[in-house]
Design a protein around this motif. Structure first.
Motif, PDB file in Angstrom:
ATOM      1  N   LYS A 192      29.859  13.765  24.702  1.00 11.48           N
ATOM      2  CA  LYS A 192      29.279  14.131  23.407  1.00 11.48           C
ATOM      3  C   LYS A 192      27.866  14.686  23.526  1.00 11.48           C
ATOM      4  CE  LYS A 192      27.667   9.489  22.227  1.00 11.48           C
ATOM      5  NZ  LYS A 192      27.824   8.394  21.294  1.00 11.48           N
ATOM      6  N   THR A 198      27.790  19.578  17.796  1.00 11.26           N
ATOM      7  CA  THR A 198      28.436  18.955  16.639  1.00 11.26           C
ATOM      8  C   THR A 198      27.567  19.181  15.410  1.00 11.26           C
ATOM      9  OG1 THR A 198      27.327  16.827  16.965  1.00 11.26           O
ATOM     10  CG2 THR A 198      29.459  17.122  18.056  1.00 11.26           C
ATOM     11  N   THR A 231      26.705  17.033  11.565  1.00 11.67           N
ATOM     12  CA  THR A 231      26.901  15.771  10.863  1.00 11.67           C
ATOM     13  C   THR A 231      27.511  16.042   9.500  1.00 11.67           C
ATOM     14  OG1 THR A 231      24.672  15.815   9.947  1.00 11.67           O
ATOM     15  CG2 THR A 231      24.982  14.647  12.049  1.00 11.67           C
ATOM     16  N   THR A 269      25.100  24.378   9.164  1.00 16.23           N
ATOM     17  CA  THR A 269      26.351  24.518   9.913  1.00 16.23           C
ATOM     18  C   THR A 269      26.550  25.953  10.364  1.00 16.23           C
ATOM     19  OG1 THR A 269      27.285  22.703   8.615  1.00 16.23           O
ATOM     20  CG2 THR A 269      28.835  24.106   9.830  1.00 16.23           C
ATOM     21  N   VAL A 294      33.434  23.492  15.323  1.00 18.37           N
ATOM     22  CA  VAL A 294      32.654  22.378  15.869  1.00 18.37           C
ATOM     23  C   VAL A 294      33.103  21.073  15.228  1.00 18.37           C
ATOM     24  CG1 VAL A 294      30.591  23.720  16.498  1.00 18.37           C
ATOM     25  CG2 VAL A 294      30.757  22.728  14.222  1.00 18.37           C
ATOM     26  N   PRO A 295      33.023  19.971  15.982  1.00 17.64           N
ATOM     27  CA  PRO A 295      33.371  18.661  15.415  1.00 17.64           C
ATOM     28  C   PRO A 295      32.333  18.205  14.391  1.00 17.64           C
ATOM     29  CG  PRO A 295      33.344  18.607  17.838  1.00 17.64           C
ATOM     30  CD  PRO A 295      32.729  19.894  17.409  1.00 17.64           C
ATOM     31  N   ILE A 347      30.679  14.809  12.723  1.00 18.61           N
ATOM     32  CA  ILE A 347      30.466  13.408  13.062  1.00 18.61           C
ATOM     33  C   ILE A 347      29.810  12.705  11.872  1.00 18.61           C
ATOM     34  CG2 ILE A 347      29.386  11.842  14.744  1.00 18.61           C
ATOM     35  CD1 ILE A 347      31.439  13.892  15.893  1.00 18.61           C
ATOM     36  N   TYR A 385      34.378  10.390  14.434  1.00 15.92           N
ATOM     37  CA  TYR A 385      34.898  11.746  14.288  1.00 15.92           C
ATOM     38  C   TYR A 385      35.497  11.893  12.895  1.00 15.92           C
ATOM     39  CZ  TYR A 385      37.968  15.775  14.799  1.00 15.92           C
ATOM     40  OH  TYR A 385      38.603  16.969  14.602  1.00 15.92           O
ATOM     41  N   THR A 422      37.067  18.760  12.131  1.00 20.53           N
ATOM     42  CA  THR A 422      36.504  19.943  12.771  1.00 20.53           C
ATOM     43  C   THR A 422      36.349  21.024  11.719  1.00 20.53           C
ATOM     44  OG1 THR A 422      37.482  19.429  14.920  1.00 20.53           O
ATOM     45  CG2 THR A 422      36.914  21.724  14.521  1.00 20.53           C
ATOM     46  N   PRO A 434      39.194  16.670  20.221  1.00 15.56           N
ATOM     47  CA  PRO A 434      38.173  15.623  20.160  1.00 15.56           C
ATOM     48  C   PRO A 434      38.717  14.323  20.753  1.00 15.56           C
ATOM     49  CG  PRO A 434      38.443  16.713  18.039  1.00 15.56           C
ATOM     50  CD  PRO A 434      39.577  17.140  18.902  1.00 15.56           C
ATOM     51  N   PHE A 449      33.245   9.154  18.207  1.00 12.79           N
ATOM     52  CA  PHE A 449      33.354  10.385  18.974  1.00 12.79           C
ATOM     53  C   PHE A 449      32.678  10.216  20.328  1.00 12.79           C
ATOM     54  CE2 PHE A 449      31.579  14.578  20.084  1.00 12.79           C
ATOM     55  CZ  PHE A 449      32.742  15.324  20.106  1.00 12.79           C
TER      56      PHE A 449
END
Length: 154
Positions: A10, A15, A17, A25, A37-38, A40, A46, A49, A107, A115
């Motif tokens: 990670k 990532t 949030t 973003t 992107v993941p 979190i 997780y 996405t 993920p 995650f």
């Protein structure tokens, strides 16, 4: 094969949030040149996405929204069109390969859904390519011995 072998931890994964703004973003994805992107949560879990498509479809549905206003929109307001599923760190390769067919990355979470990293599809393809190549060499070598036996060389 243990999937931890393929894990990008990670700390090395880009990532966002769950409380990030739409603008944060977009800028993060643009800066790193990623299409997904993941997400979190505050506990390190997780959530899902987010993809470029999610962001574009959201902005298209809000015709009154201009780029300057994107810093007022929370990422949590953006619907995710795909459910990019995660695997647990103790999952088997079949589970990983099954998900990688439809996702650019998979993920990986621990037993508390925190995650811990991703496995890239390219890493899985490289692994499979290596296996196929090794099996091909073994088969070629066996065929060579068999051919030599039948021709009377052995």
């Amino acid at each position: 094969m243990n999937i931890a072998f393929f894990l990008l931890p990670k700390q090395e994964v880009v990532t966002v949030t769950v409380d990030a703004t739409l603008r944060q973003t977009l800028e993060r994805m643009e800066y790193h040149r990623y299409t997904a992107v993941p997400i979190i949560d505050d506990d390190g879990g997780y959530v899902g996405t987010v993809t470029e498509g999610d962001l574009l479809w959201f902005m298209k549905s809000r015709q009154e929204l201009n780029f300057d206003q994107t810093n007022k929109i929370s990422l949590s307001e953006v619907p995710l069109r795909l459910n990019n599923r995660s695997v647990r760190i103790d999952a088997n390769m079949n589970d990983l390969i099954s998900l990688a067919k439809a996702q650019n990355f998979v993920p990986v979470v621990d037993d508390m859904n925190r995650f811990i990293g991703i496995v890239r599809r390219s890493e899985i393809i490289d692994y499979c390519e290596k296996l196929i190549f090794e099996q091909g060499e073994t088969a070629d070598a066996a065929l060579g011995r068999r051919s030599a036996f039948h021709s009377g060389e052995i």
